[in-house]
Design a protein around this motif. Structure first.
Motif, PDB file in Angstrom:
ATOM      1  N   ASP A 198     -31.198 -33.899  -9.697  1.00 31.33           N
ATOM      2  CA  ASP A 198     -30.177 -34.666  -9.304  1.00 31.33           C
ATOM      3  C   ASP A 198     -28.876 -35.389 -10.087  1.00 31.33           C
ATOM      4  N   TRP A 217     -25.625 -35.709  -8.462  1.00 28.24           N
ATOM      5  CA  TRP A 217     -24.690 -37.572  -8.911  1.00 28.24           C
ATOM      6  C   TRP A 217     -23.500 -37.079  -9.545  1.00 28.24           C
ATOM      7  N   THR A 218     -23.167 -36.600 -10.362  1.00 29.62           N
ATOM      8  CA  THR A 218     -21.762 -36.757 -11.001  1.00 29.62           C
ATOM      9  C   THR A 218     -20.883 -35.764 -10.212  1.00 29.62           C
ATOM     10  N   HIS A 264     -20.557 -38.764  -7.292  1.00 28.75           N
ATOM     11  CA  HIS A 264     -19.664 -40.482  -7.853  1.00 28.75           C
ATOM     12  C   HIS A 264     -18.226 -39.456  -9.327  1.00 28.75           C
ATOM     13  N   ALA A 271     -28.000 -39.575 -16.385  1.00 27.61           N
ATOM     14  CA  ALA A 271     -28.063 -40.493 -15.183  1.00 27.61           C
ATOM     15  C   ALA A 271     -29.364 -40.430 -14.160  1.00 27.61           C
ATOM     16  N   LEU A 312     -29.188 -41.355  -5.744  1.00 23.34           N
ATOM     17  CA  LEU A 312     -28.245 -39.522  -5.774  1.00 23.34           C
ATOM     18  C   LEU A 312     -26.790 -40.392  -5.123  1.00 23.34           C
TER      19      LEU A 312
END
Length: 190
Positions: free
Chosen positions: A19, A23-24, A27, A144, A148
Motif C-alpha cells: 500500500d 501510495w508513493t 502521489h 504511508a 490509497l
C-alpha cells in the motif's frame, strides 16, 4: 528537487508495505520504485536433526519464495500505475539495517514503509521496524497510512536547530507541492 528518482519500498507481505509503495507511486510519481524485502532465516533448534546443508536449503527456499512473490507484486503494481517497479530480496537479521543498506545500493532518494502493526491501541502504532528505520535512516523516510487514493491536505515536518532541518524544510516544500497540500513545520521548545 524537480523529480523523485528512486524510492525503496519496504515490503513485509502484510499489505501495508505494498500500500505504501502504491501510495508513493500514485502521489509522488518517482521514476522508479524498488520493492525490497528482507528474509530473516530462523535458526532451527539444536534438537532437530538437520540434513547437511539444511540451513542453506531453508535460506534458499525462503529467498526463492520471497523473490517470486515480489516479482509478481512488482508486475501487479506496474500494471496499475505503470511499469516502474522492480524488486530486491536480502537475507539479514536486522531488517532496518538491511533496508538502509539496500537503499544505499539502489541510491534511493526516499524509503517508503507502511505501518507494521495494523492493530489499534498498541504501544507503538507504527510497529517496531518502521520505528527503527525512522530512527536509523540516513535519508527521508515516509510512513504511508490510510486510503490509497486519498492525498493528504497537510504535510507536517518536525524541525529542530540542527543542520538537517534545512533539508527537512526542503523536503516539506517539495512534498507539499507534489501533493497540493498545506506545509506545516513544527518546533517544540523544551
Amino acid at each position: 528537487m524537480n523529480r523523485l528518482g528512486t524510492v525503496l519500498a519496504g515490503i513485509d507481505f502484510g499489505g501495508a508495505g505494498s500500500d505504501a509503495a502504491m501510495w508513493t507511486a500514485i502521489h509522488l510519481h518517482p521514476q522508479k520504485v524498488v520493492l525490497g524485502h528482507v528474509v530473516a532465516v530462523p535458526r532451527l533448534p539444536s534438537f532437530l536433526r538437520r540434513p547437511p546443508g539444511g540451513d542453506l536449503q531453508l535460506e534458499e527456499t525462503l529467498v526463492t519464495g520471497a523473490r517470486s512473490r515480489l516479482e509478481a507484486l512488482a508486475r501487479e503494481l506496474g500494471e496499475d500505475v505503470g511499469g516502474r517497479f522492480t524488486s530486491d530480496v536480502r537475507v539479514g537479521g536486522g531488517v532496518a539495517e538491511a533496508l538502509e543498506e539496500m537503499a544505499d545500493e539502489v541510491d534511493a532518494d526516499l524509503i517508503a514503509l507502511g505501518p507494521h502493526d495494523r492493530r489499534k491501541g498498541g504501544w507503538n502504532p507504527l510497529g517496531t521496524i518502521p520505528s527503527r528505520v525512522l530512527h536509523e535512516a540516513k535519508r527521508p523516510t515516509l510512513i504511508a497510512r490510510g486510503a490509497l487514493g486519498a492525498a493528504p491536505g497537510r504535510v507536517l515536518a518536525a524541525i529542530d536547530e540542527s543542520a538537517v532541518s534545512a533539508h527537512v524544510l526542503e523536503w516539506l516544500r517539495w512534498t507539499s507541492e507534489q501533493l497540493g497540500a498545506d506545509p506545516i513545520a513544527i518546533h517544540v521548545i523544551d
